[in-house]
Enzyme design. Structure first.
Site, PDB file in Angstrom:
ATOM      1  CB  SER A 147      -0.536   0.341   1.040  1.00 40.62           C
ATOM      2  OG  SER A 147      -1.410   1.044   1.372  1.00 40.62           O
ATOM      3  CE1 TYR A 160      -4.695  -2.868   5.263  1.00 40.35           C
ATOM      4  CE2 TYR A 160      -3.044  -0.483   4.599  1.00 40.35           C
ATOM      5  CZ  TYR A 160      -4.173  -1.282   3.778  1.00 40.35           C
ATOM      6  OH  TYR A 160      -4.337  -1.403   3.072  1.00 40.35           O
ATOM      7  CE  LYS A 164      -1.908  -4.180   3.176  1.00 36.35           C
ATOM      8  NZ  LYS A 164      -1.975  -5.374   1.775  1.00 36.35           N
TER       9      LYS A 164
HETATM   10  N1  LIG Z   1      -8.396  -0.260  -0.955  1.00 38.81           N
HETATM   11  C1  LIG Z   1      -7.903  -0.221  -1.343  1.00 38.81           C
HETATM   12  O1  LIG Z   1      -8.041   1.528  -1.772  1.00 38.81           O
HETATM   13  C2  LIG Z   1      -6.373  -0.379  -0.727  1.00 38.81           C
HETATM   14  C3  LIG Z   1      -5.775   0.684  -0.911  1.00 38.81           C
HETATM   15  C4  LIG Z   1      -4.404  -0.111  -0.293  1.00 38.81           C
HETATM   16  C5  LIG Z   1      -3.912  -1.504  -0.039  1.00 38.81           C
HETATM   17  N2  LIG Z   1      -5.041  -2.418  -0.869  1.00 38.81           N
HETATM   18  C6  LIG Z   1      -4.453  -3.644  -0.853  1.00 38.81           C
HETATM   19  O2  LIG Z   1      -5.324  -4.331  -1.433  1.00 38.81           O
HETATM   20  C7  LIG Z   1      -5.656  -5.724  -0.902  1.00 38.81           C
HETATM   21  C8  LIG Z   1      -7.420  -5.768  -1.226  1.00 38.81           C
HETATM   22  O3  LIG Z   1      -8.004  -4.890  -0.528  1.00 38.81           O
HETATM   23  P1  LIG Z   1      -9.071  -4.557  -0.633  1.00 38.81           P
HETATM   24  O4  LIG Z   1      -9.651  -3.001  -0.304  1.00 38.81           O
HETATM   25  O5  LIG Z   1      -9.812  -4.907  -2.818  1.00 38.81           O
HETATM   26  O6  LIG Z   1     -10.509  -5.097   0.218  1.00 38.81           O
HETATM   27  P2  LIG Z   1     -11.863  -5.664   0.521  1.00 38.81           P
HETATM   28  O7  LIG Z   1     -12.133  -5.982   1.669  1.00 38.81           O
HETATM   29  O8  LIG Z   1     -12.145  -5.334  -0.979  1.00 38.81           O
HETATM   30  O9  LIG Z   1     -10.785  -7.376  -0.920  1.00 38.81           O
HETATM   31  C9  LIG Z   1     -10.801  -8.047   0.512  1.00 38.81           C
HETATM   32  C10 LIG Z   1     -11.081  -9.460   0.333  1.00 38.81           C
HETATM   33  O10 LIG Z   1      -9.871 -10.554   1.001  1.00 38.81           O
HETATM   34  C11 LIG Z   1     -11.021 -11.674   0.871  1.00 38.81           C
HETATM   35  N3  LIG Z   1     -10.474 -12.249   2.197  1.00 38.81           N
HETATM   36  C12 LIG Z   1     -10.087 -11.769   3.795  1.00 38.81           C
HETATM   37  N4  LIG Z   1      -9.095 -12.566   4.743  1.00 38.81           N
HETATM   38  C13 LIG Z   1      -8.914 -13.162   4.127  1.00 38.81           C
HETATM   39  C14 LIG Z   1      -8.389 -14.591   3.786  1.00 38.81           C
HETATM   40  N5  LIG Z   1      -7.419 -15.100   5.309  1.00 38.81           N
HETATM   41  N6  LIG Z   1      -8.051 -15.904   3.093  1.00 38.81           N
HETATM   42  C15 LIG Z   1      -8.793 -15.619   1.974  1.00 38.81           C
HETATM   43  N7  LIG Z   1      -8.359 -14.483   1.385  1.00 38.81           N
HETATM   44  C16 LIG Z   1      -9.483 -13.564   2.475  1.00 38.81           C
HETATM   45  C17 LIG Z   1     -12.393 -11.229   0.944  1.00 38.81           C
HETATM   46  O11 LIG Z   1     -13.177 -11.810   1.212  1.00 38.81           O
HETATM   47  C18 LIG Z   1     -11.811 -10.143   0.703  1.00 38.81           C
HETATM   48  O12 LIG Z   1     -13.057 -11.044  -0.851  1.00 38.81           O
HETATM   49  C19 LIG Z   1      -5.212  -5.693   0.685  1.00 38.81           C
HETATM   50  O13 LIG Z   1      -4.070  -6.419   0.339  1.00 38.81           O
HETATM   51  C20 LIG Z   1      -5.528  -4.470   0.824  1.00 38.81           C
HETATM   52  O14 LIG Z   1      -4.518  -4.170   1.565  1.00 38.81           O
HETATM   53  C21 LIG Z   1      -5.930  -2.013  -0.877  1.00 38.81           C
END
Ligand SMILES: NC(=O)c1ccc[n+]([C@@H]2O[C@H](COP(=O)([O-])OP(=O)(O)OC[C@H]3O[C@@H](n4cnc5c(N)ncnc54)[C@H](O)[C@@H]3O)[C@@H](O)[C@H]2O)c1
Length: 277
Positions: A147, A160, A164
């Site tokens: 992130s 978190y 990261k």
């Molecule tokens: N959304 C953002 O703006 C953003 C920004 C920076 C980083 N990220 C990173 O992107 C990645 C995806 O995040 P997102 O925003 O799409 O989140 P989200 O919550 O929309 O999706 C996460 C998915 O992971 C699955 N999940 C959770 N725990 C799990 C486990 N133990 N085993 C398998 N699957 C599991 C959930 O069921 C869900 O489908 C994460 O690593 C997050 O930290 C997101």
């Protein structure tokens, strides 16, 4: 589109956390450029629904129930992917969760659960897939989701942000180890800016300040890219061979400059304030 299509079409992508958000966007994009897709998630109903939607005459999509925090579950995912498709061209260690609150008020079991998914999940993915990728001798790609938070500090998000930063260190060292053995595997770190997903609406919040931040960040993500836009940006940079991949490259550059400046001057931690605007 043509560059990514040429590199990835016909190969297989394994994506953790593929049932929602960025993982879902990446799965949709992978299928759209002719990849078979393995959707690994704990949320089986959503993963199966998406697999059914993405399966076409040309590409196969399949859902595999996976808890990335459990090494045996991720080993089972790798076995299932190789048995079904014979090889894996792209592994995306994407699954992640959030938690907000003061460092000492976030319950220790929430800290441990978060680290076991956000960091342990990446470690388990690398352990299960890299030996198979190396043994195949084929070109492959590994994407680990960090992130822009991996380049910054901030109050009320210690589990978190710790996770990261760890994913970045893990990915940088993995990159060097892969170079050491000369395997044809491209390792990249993805540092998304705001992407419109469910990560904060489902996050645990400790205390009033933690709840206030969770709501603030949920609103902030609402102004971000759609998961499909994020996926398109990620694939385009992946195809160019980038190690550092941002969903909004200018946001990644701003955070990198802030981090470099802060370290160069050895100033105490300070949040990157522009992010909250
Ligand atoms: N959304 C953002 O703006 C953003 C920004 C920076 C980083 N990220 C990173 O992107 C990645 C995806 O995040 P997102 O925003 O799409 O989140 P989200 O919550 O929309 O999706 C996460 C998915 O992971 C699955 N999940 C959770 N725990 C799990 C486990 N133990 N085993 C398998 N699957 C599991 C959930 O069921 C869900 O489908 C994460 O690593 C997050 O930290 C997101």
């Amino acid at each position: 589109m043509t560059i990514t299509h040429d590199k990835f079409s016909g190969g297989t992508a394994v994506i953790t956390g593929a049932a929602s958000g960025i993982g879902e966007g990446l799965a949709r994009h992978a299928a759209s450029i002719g990849m078979n897709v393995v959707l690994a998630d704990i949320d089986m109903p959503r993963a199966e629904q998406l697999a059914a939607e993405l399966s076409t005459a040309a590409t196969e999509a399949t859902a595999v129930q996976t808890d990335v925090s459990d090494p045996s579950s991720v080993e089972g995912l790798a076995r299932a992917a190789y048995e079904r498709f014979g090889s894996v061209r792209l592994l995306v260690n994407n699954a992640g969760i959030e938690a907000s609150g003061l460092f000492w008020e976030v319950p220790i079991d929430r800290w441990q659960r978060l680290l076991s998914i956000n960091v342990g999940g990446v470690l388990n993915g690398v352990h299960a897939f890299l030996p198979r990728m190396i043994a195949s001798g084929e070109e492959a790609y590994v994407l680990n989701l960090s992130s822009i938070g991996g380049l910054s500090a901030g109050a009320l998000q210690s589990p978190y942000l710790t996770s990261k930063h760890a994913v970045l260190a893990l990915t940088e060292t993995l990159y060097l180890d892969v170079k050491t053995v000369g395997a044809p595997i491209q390792v990249s770190a993805v540092l998304p800016g705001a992407v419109r997903t469910q990560i904060y609406s489902g996050a645990s919040a400790s205390g009033l300040a933690g709840e206030a931040l969770r709501e603030q960040l949920d609103r902030y993500l609402g102004q971000g890219l759609t998961p499909e836009q994020a996926a398109e940006s990620i694939f385009a940079q992946l195809a160019k061979g980038a190690f550092w991949i941002g969903t909004q490259p200018e946001v990644l550059e701003a955070f990198a400059a802030y981090h470099a400046d802060h370290l160069t001057k050895l100033t105490p931690p300070a949040p990157f304030v522009a992010v909250a605007k």
